[in-house]
Structures are given as C-alpha cells and as structure tokens.
Scaffold this active site. Structure first.
Site, PDB file in Angstrom:
ATOM      1  N   LYS A  42      -1.124  14.700  -7.462  1.00  0.00           N
ATOM      2  CA  LYS A  42      -1.803  14.116  -6.289  1.00  0.00           C
ATOM      3  C   LYS A  42      -0.964  13.021  -5.643  1.00  0.00           C
ATOM      4  CE  LYS A  42      -5.172  10.831  -6.714  1.00  0.00           C
ATOM      5  NZ  LYS A  42      -4.993   9.685  -5.800  1.00  0.00           N
ATOM      6  N   ASN A  43      -0.446  12.123  -6.459  1.00  0.00           N
ATOM      7  CA  ASN A  43       0.211  10.943  -5.889  1.00  0.00           C
ATOM      8  C   ASN A  43       1.602  11.211  -5.318  1.00  0.00           C
ATOM      9  OD1 ASN A  43      -2.025   9.453  -6.296  1.00  0.00           O
ATOM     10  ND2 ASN A  43      -1.266   8.294  -8.050  1.00  0.00           N
TER      11      ASN A  43
ATOM     12  N   ARG B 140      -6.238   5.593   1.127  1.00  0.00           N
ATOM     13  CA  ARG B 140      -5.163   4.611   1.159  1.00  0.00           C
ATOM     14  C   ARG B 140      -3.819   5.244   1.540  1.00  0.00           C
ATOM     15  NH1 ARG B 140      -4.110  -0.305  -0.308  1.00  0.00           N
ATOM     16  NH2 ARG B 140      -2.064  -0.728  -1.165  1.00  0.00           N
TER      17      ARG B 140
ATOM     18  N   CYS C 268      -9.766   4.348  -3.290  1.00  0.00           N
ATOM     19  CA  CYS C 268     -10.588   3.949  -4.431  1.00  0.00           C
ATOM     20  C   CYS C 268     -10.678   2.434  -4.469  1.00  0.00           C
ATOM     21  CB  CYS C 268      -9.974   4.459  -5.737  1.00  0.00           C
ATOM     22  SG  CYS C 268     -10.606   6.064  -6.219  1.00  0.00           S
TER      23      CYS C 268
ATOM     24  N   ARG D 165      -6.443  -4.451  -2.377  1.00  0.00           N
ATOM     25  CA  ARG D 165      -5.243  -3.602  -2.371  1.00  0.00           C
ATOM     26  C   ARG D 165      -4.493  -3.842  -1.064  1.00  0.00           C
ATOM     27  NH1 ARG D 165      -6.779   2.367  -4.352  1.00  0.00           N
ATOM     28  NH2 ARG D 165      -4.556   2.488  -4.825  1.00  0.00           N
ATOM     29  N   PRO D 166      -3.762  -4.962  -0.978  1.00  0.00           N
ATOM     30  CA  PRO D 166      -3.072  -5.280   0.270  1.00  0.00           C
ATOM     31  C   PRO D 166      -1.910  -4.333   0.544  1.00  0.00           C
ATOM     32  CG  PRO D 166      -2.460  -6.844  -1.449  1.00  0.00           C
ATOM     33  CD  PRO D 166      -3.492  -5.935  -2.044  1.00  0.00           C
ATOM     34  N   ILE D 167      -1.410  -4.333   1.799  1.00  0.00           N
ATOM     35  CA  ILE D 167      -0.202  -3.550   2.123  1.00  0.00           C
ATOM     36  C   ILE D 167       0.867  -4.459   2.725  1.00  0.00           C
ATOM     37  CG2 ILE D 167      -1.316  -1.284   2.376  1.00  0.00           C
ATOM     38  CD1 ILE D 167      -1.076  -1.734   5.449  1.00  0.00           C
TER      39      ILE D 167
ATOM     40  N   ASP E  93      -3.628   4.158 -14.145  1.00  0.00           N
ATOM     41  CA  ASP E  93      -4.518   5.290 -13.878  1.00  0.00           C
ATOM     42  C   ASP E  93      -4.948   6.025 -15.149  1.00  0.00           C
ATOM     43  OD1 ASP E  93      -4.435   4.673 -11.227  1.00  0.00           O
ATOM     44  OD2 ASP E  93      -3.241   6.388 -10.599  1.00  0.00           O
TER      45      ASP E  93
ATOM     46  N   ILE F  29      -2.235  -4.274 -13.415  1.00  0.00           N
ATOM     47  CA  ILE F  29      -2.022  -3.890 -12.011  1.00  0.00           C
ATOM     48  C   ILE F  29      -3.252  -4.241 -11.157  1.00  0.00           C
ATOM     49  CG2 ILE F  29      -1.321  -2.026 -10.434  1.00  0.00           C
ATOM     50  CD1 ILE F  29       0.730  -2.250 -12.622  1.00  0.00           C
TER      51      ILE F  29
ATOM     52  N   ARG G  76     -11.795  13.846  -5.886  1.00  0.00           N
ATOM     53  CA  ARG G  76     -10.596  13.406  -5.160  1.00  0.00           C
ATOM     54  C   ARG G  76      -9.326  13.729  -5.915  1.00  0.00           C
ATOM     55  NH1 ARG G  76     -11.374   7.742  -2.191  1.00  0.00           N
ATOM     56  NH2 ARG G  76      -9.313   8.400  -1.547  1.00  0.00           N
TER      57      ARG G  76
HETATM   58  C1  UD1 Z   1      -0.482   4.015  -6.340  1.00  0.00           C
HETATM   59  C2  UD1 Z   1      -1.351   5.176  -6.759  1.00  0.00           C
HETATM   60  C3  UD1 Z   1      -2.488   4.695  -7.633  1.00  0.00           C
HETATM   61  C4  UD1 Z   1      -1.954   3.896  -8.791  1.00  0.00           C
HETATM   62  C5  UD1 Z   1      -1.007   2.800  -8.317  1.00  0.00           C
HETATM   63  C6  UD1 Z   1      -0.310   2.064  -9.451  1.00  0.00           C
HETATM   64  C7  UD1 Z   1      -1.129   6.658  -4.865  1.00  0.00           C
HETATM   65  C8  UD1 Z   1      -1.804   7.342  -3.726  1.00  0.00           C
HETATM   66  N1  UD1 Z   1      -1.882   5.810  -5.558  1.00  0.00           N
HETATM   67  O1  UD1 Z   1      -1.294   3.145  -5.559  1.00  0.00           O
HETATM   68  O2  UD1 Z   1      -3.184   5.839  -8.108  1.00  0.00           O
HETATM   69  O3  UD1 Z   1      -3.041   3.285  -9.460  1.00  0.00           O
HETATM   70  O4  UD1 Z   1       0.029   3.363  -7.493  1.00  0.00           O
HETATM   71  O5  UD1 Z   1       0.400   2.964 -10.249  1.00  0.00           O
HETATM   72  O6  UD1 Z   1       0.012   6.899  -5.171  1.00  0.00           O
HETATM   73  N2  UD1 Z   1       0.460  -4.703  -3.905  1.00  0.00           N
HETATM   74  C9  UD1 Z   1       0.546  -5.810  -3.100  1.00  0.00           C
HETATM   75  N3  UD1 Z   1       1.033  -5.646  -1.823  1.00  0.00           N
HETATM   76  C10 UD1 Z   1       1.406  -4.428  -1.332  1.00  0.00           C
HETATM   77  C11 UD1 Z   1       1.311  -3.301  -2.170  1.00  0.00           C
HETATM   78  C12 UD1 Z   1       0.828  -3.461  -3.454  1.00  0.00           C
HETATM   79  O7  UD1 Z   1       0.218  -6.918  -3.506  1.00  0.00           O
HETATM   80  O8  UD1 Z   1       1.828  -4.351  -0.182  1.00  0.00           O
HETATM   81  C13 UD1 Z   1      -0.061  -4.833  -5.295  1.00  0.00           C
HETATM   82  C14 UD1 Z   1      -1.376  -4.068  -5.495  1.00  0.00           C
HETATM   83  O9  UD1 Z   1      -2.489  -4.844  -5.117  1.00  0.00           O
HETATM   84  C15 UD1 Z   1      -1.329  -3.780  -6.982  1.00  0.00           C
HETATM   85  C16 UD1 Z   1       0.165  -3.593  -7.249  1.00  0.00           C
HETATM   86  O10 UD1 Z   1       0.851  -4.187  -6.158  1.00  0.00           O
HETATM   87  O11 UD1 Z   1      -1.772  -4.918  -7.713  1.00  0.00           O
HETATM   88  C17 UD1 Z   1       0.604  -2.151  -7.375  1.00  0.00           C
HETATM   89  O12 UD1 Z   1       0.168  -1.427  -6.261  1.00  0.00           O
HETATM   90  P1  UD1 Z   1       0.923  -0.109  -5.752  1.00  0.00           P
HETATM   91  O13 UD1 Z   1       1.938   0.273  -6.766  1.00  0.00           O
HETATM   92  O14 UD1 Z   1       1.366  -0.317  -4.362  1.00  0.00           O
HETATM   93  O15 UD1 Z   1      -0.222   0.969  -5.778  1.00  0.00           O
HETATM   94  P2  UD1 Z   1      -0.620   2.029  -4.675  1.00  0.00           P
HETATM   95  O16 UD1 Z   1       0.601   2.570  -4.022  1.00  0.00           O
HETATM   96  O17 UD1 Z   1      -1.699   1.477  -3.832  1.00  0.00           O
END
Ligand code: UD1
Length: 419
Positions: free
Chosen positions: A23-24, A94, A118, A123-125, A308, A330, A400
């Site tokens: 999926k990811n 997301r 989820c 979950r900031p970007i 996960d 995480i 999902r």
């Molecule tokens: C992806 C996976 C999710 C998995 C996660 C961690 C997908 C679609 N989802 O989510 O299933 O649980 O990796 O393995 O691939 N963070 C920030 N700022 C950012 C981005 C992230 O602070 O801009 C923080 C997040 O809040 C979190 C950590 O970094 O604490 C890791 O997040 P990230 O690796 O980005 O996870 P996702 O890509 O959202």
C-alpha cells in the site's frame, strides 16, 4: 449501521497466505504517474479502498485508469491538468500530498487541500514544504485550507536536509526533484522499503536516483520522464500482520510472496519471545506456541521496528507470559486501541508514550471499535485468539489497507464474517 466483522475466536490459523502489493508504495507510485505525463502499467496493486480512492483522485485531475486484471492498472496521465482535486478526496487520504511533488515537478505549480488520513495524532507536512522551498518553490496557504506551491521558472536541485527521516517528505522531495534542474541530495532520508520501491519506479520512468534505501539519496534532474511497466513490492505490514496472527492463535502460517529482509525486525521480535520463525527465499513460516515471553519494543524508522506493526504486536503481547513494554517513537498518540483490547480482557496501561502490557492467559470476545487501520488489525488478531465472539465496528479503516482480509483469514481456518 456500518459494516462489522464478527469473529468467533479460538481457532488456530493454518496454511499459506499470499501477500498483496505494498500500500505505502502503491500510493506514491499512483500519484507519481502524474509526473511522467505518459502511460504507466502498474502491477501488483492491492485491491483496497485507499488505492481506489487514490485512483479516483488522479482521475479528478484528468488521468484515465483501466484495469486489465484485478491487480494491474494502466494509468494514462497525458491529459492531466494542473488543478486541485476536490477537497473531499484529499481530506480522506494523507498520500494525496504526493500530488504536490508530482505536479510541482511537471507543471511548476501545484495546489492541494490539507490532507487527511488515519488519525494517529498530529501529522504535519512542514518538512515536505520546506523541502520544496529549498528547491526554489514558493508556498502559500489559503484560509480555505489550500496549499499552493509555485516555481514559475522551474525547480533547482539543492541540498535538502530532513530534520526527521520522514517517509512522506522523502518521497515528495524525490518526486519534485526528478524534474528539477541539476542535482538534489536528500540527507537524513527515510530508508523504508517503500522509498526504494518508489525510486525504482521513477528510475524505470527515466529518473536518475541513487542511494534510495540509505539515508542519503542523490537525484540528478532530467528534462522529462516517460511511462513504464512496474511491479510493486509486497506489503511488509500485511505480511507482519499474518505472522503475528499465526503466533497469537498458536497456528502455523506460511506468508508467501514477500521479501524476508523487510521482515527482519518483526521476525527478530517473534523469535525473542520464543516463537519459531523459518525464513525461506520469498516466504516466512511462523509457528505459534503456548507460553511465549513478554518483551520490550521501540518503534523507529526503518530498519527499526515499524510503528505500523505496533498495535498488532500489542495484541500478541497481551497474551504473553510476563510484562511487556511498547514504546512508540513515531506517533506518541498511537494507543487508541488500548481501551478496546482491555474490553477483551487485556491488561494494558498507557504510561508516558508507551504501553505497559501485563500478559493474561486468555482474551474474551467483546464489542469493539477500530479507531484506525492498524488498530483495526490489532483487534482482528485479538479476536482470532480470544474465546467467544467479537464484533468489530468501523471496519472501513481495515478496508483501507488489507486486501481480501476476510477471505484470506477464512482460507486459513478462521471463523470470520462481514455483516
Ligand atoms: C508513512 C506511512 C505510515 C507510516 C509512517 C511511518 C504512507 C502512506 N504512510 O506515513 O503508514 O506509519 O510512514 O512509517 O506511506 N513529520 C513531521 N513533519 C513532516 C512529516 C512528518 O513532523 O513534514 C513527523 C510525523 O508527525 C511523524 C514522523 O515525522 O511523527 C514520521 O512521519 P512520516 O514518516 O512522514 O510518515 P508518513 O509519510 O505520514
């Protein structure tokens, strides 16, 4: 009333289960096809609701999608236009943020609503956006929740340091950088297998990415990408979920069509608590036993133990002999499954971002609710191992991420139905 799963527990799982595509990596690959502006054939797509939603989302901006069998889609993005998909789509998922990287690279502009997904806490970007800015994009936010990224004279390769080894930020910066002018280096990049899968897909489309799977990824920008035929890697989290289900039900299950290397942290933890794990070339067999031990787990970015797989392991450790502790590194709020497991007789307390699990002899059936995808998987495992009948509601979360969950579990001997 929403769909529910009804599971009569206490039956060991026996047999083989074939693992679906990941999926990811399927999600970024689907959004990544936009960057190619061409026709891509994607194989081993899992038949799950997140994939349908991602495909519908790219159709909203002009892509056409045609399935030639249940797991192979031909995606044509030649007619995709620079426009934002409707908010109701992106607010559910997301991964829709990957449209930012893909469109920014191809059109020099991208606009997407703030993403959903989820609910695992905040979950900031910010790191995705900071990465785009480092490549020369200008980011603006509207009061209606839209994020706009603009690079009218194109993106320029640069050195991007990620404060956190974020999966999403690594993929998004990679996506934007493949069509930037010059070379981009991502330092402290995430190393998850889905990053490697995504880089392989982009390279098959003509990108020049090296180092994926290490913490430094180098991307030499190219003028344009082209279509390709690409087969997605197997889903390590789906595989891990069946491995844990075999252990929890004291059964014996062979998970097939996997890459055992991706499963090392999960296999090691199972062995550590006394569960035999046999590794073959592209499969792993887990044999559940009575009286396994408790342990300590810390979730970390790959190759650490995956966040996960945390809830599923908690369901197993709830039945161990002794005390376990699961530290969440995480998503500090990823404990919404705990009250539900406790309804089934587990003895788990959440203390300072960790679950303190006192093993119990048996779990019992109850009415419980999935709060997110992996929390749902955790409840399924607990229900399969419990005495009596469990009803799990809000199973749209489970849909999902798990292809044919009911059919696969039935085949392994579970008494499970969807109502
Ligand atoms: C992806 C996976 C999710 C998995 C996660 C961690 C997908 C679609 N989802 O989510 O299933 O649980 O990796 O393995 O691939 N963070 C920030 N700022 C950012 C981005 C992230 O602070 O801009 C923080 C997040 O809040 C979190 C950590 O970094 O604490 C890791 O997040 P990230 O690796 O980005 O996870 P996702 O890509 O959202």
């Amino acid at each position: 009333m929403d769909n529910r799963l009804i599971i009569r527990g206490g039956r060991p799982l026996y047999g083989d289960v074939k693992i679906s595509g990941m999926k990811n990596s399927a999600l970024p690959v689907i959004f990544g096809t936009i960057a190619t502006g061409d026709v891509c054939t994607i194989k081993n797509l899992p038949d799950i609701s997140d994939i349908s939603l991602a495909l519908e989302t790219i159709e909203m901006v002009g892509a056409s999608v045609r399935f030639i069998d249940t797991s192979t889609a031909i995606i044509d993005t030649r007619k995709v236009m620079m426009k934002s998909p409707p908010l109701e789509y992106v607010s559910k998922m997301r991964a829709s943020t990957y449209m930012l990287g893909a469109m920014l690279g191809r059109f020099g502009r991208a606009e997407v609503g703030y993403p959903g997904g989820c609910d695992l806490g905040a979950r900031p970007i910010n790191l995705h956006l900071k990465g785009f800015e480092t490549l020369g994009a200008r980011i603006t936010y509207s009061t209606s929740g839209m994020i706009t990224c603009e690079a009218p004279i194109g993106l320029k390769g640069n050195f991007v340091y990620l404060d956190i080894a974020s999966v999403g930020a690594t993929i998004n910066v990679m996506l934007a950088a493949v069509l930037a002018e010059g070379t981009t280096v991502i330092e402290n990049a995430a190393r998850e297998p889905h990053i490697v899968d995504m880089a392989c897909f982009l390279n098959a489309c003509g990108a020049k990415i090296s180092g994926a799977g290490t913490s430094m990824i180098r991307i030499r920008g190219v003028e344009s990408l082209h279509g390709c035929t690409y087969e997605l890697a197997p889903d390590m989290i789906e595989a891990g979920t069946y491995m844990v289900a075999a252990a929890a039900t004291r059964g014996r299950v062979c998970v097939k069509n996997i890459i055992p290397k991706h499963m090392e942290s999960v296999s090691t933890k199972l062995r550590e608590i006394g569960i035999p794990v046999e590794v073959q070339d592209d499969s792993i067999t887990v044999t559940g036993l009575e009286g396994f031990r408790g342990t300590e787990i810390r979730t970390n970015p790959y190759p650490g133990f995956p966040t996960d797989m945390h809830p599923q392991f908690s369901a197993l450790l709830a039945l161990s002999r002794g005390v376990s502790r699961v530290f969440e590194g995480i998503y500090p709020e990823r404990f919404r499954y705990v009250p539900e497991l406790n309804k089934m007789g587990a003895n788990i307390e959440v203390i300072d971002g960790s679950a303190l699990i006192n093993g119990v002899e048996t779990l019992h059936g109850a009415e419980v609710k999935a709060s997110d995808l992996r929390a749902g998987a955790c409840l399924v495992i607990a229900a399969l191992a419990a005495d009596g009948v469990t009803t799990i509601s809000s199973i749209e979360y489970i849909d999902r991420g798990y292809e044919d969950l009911v059919e696969k579990l039935k085949f392994l001997g579970a008494d499970i139905k969807r109502v």
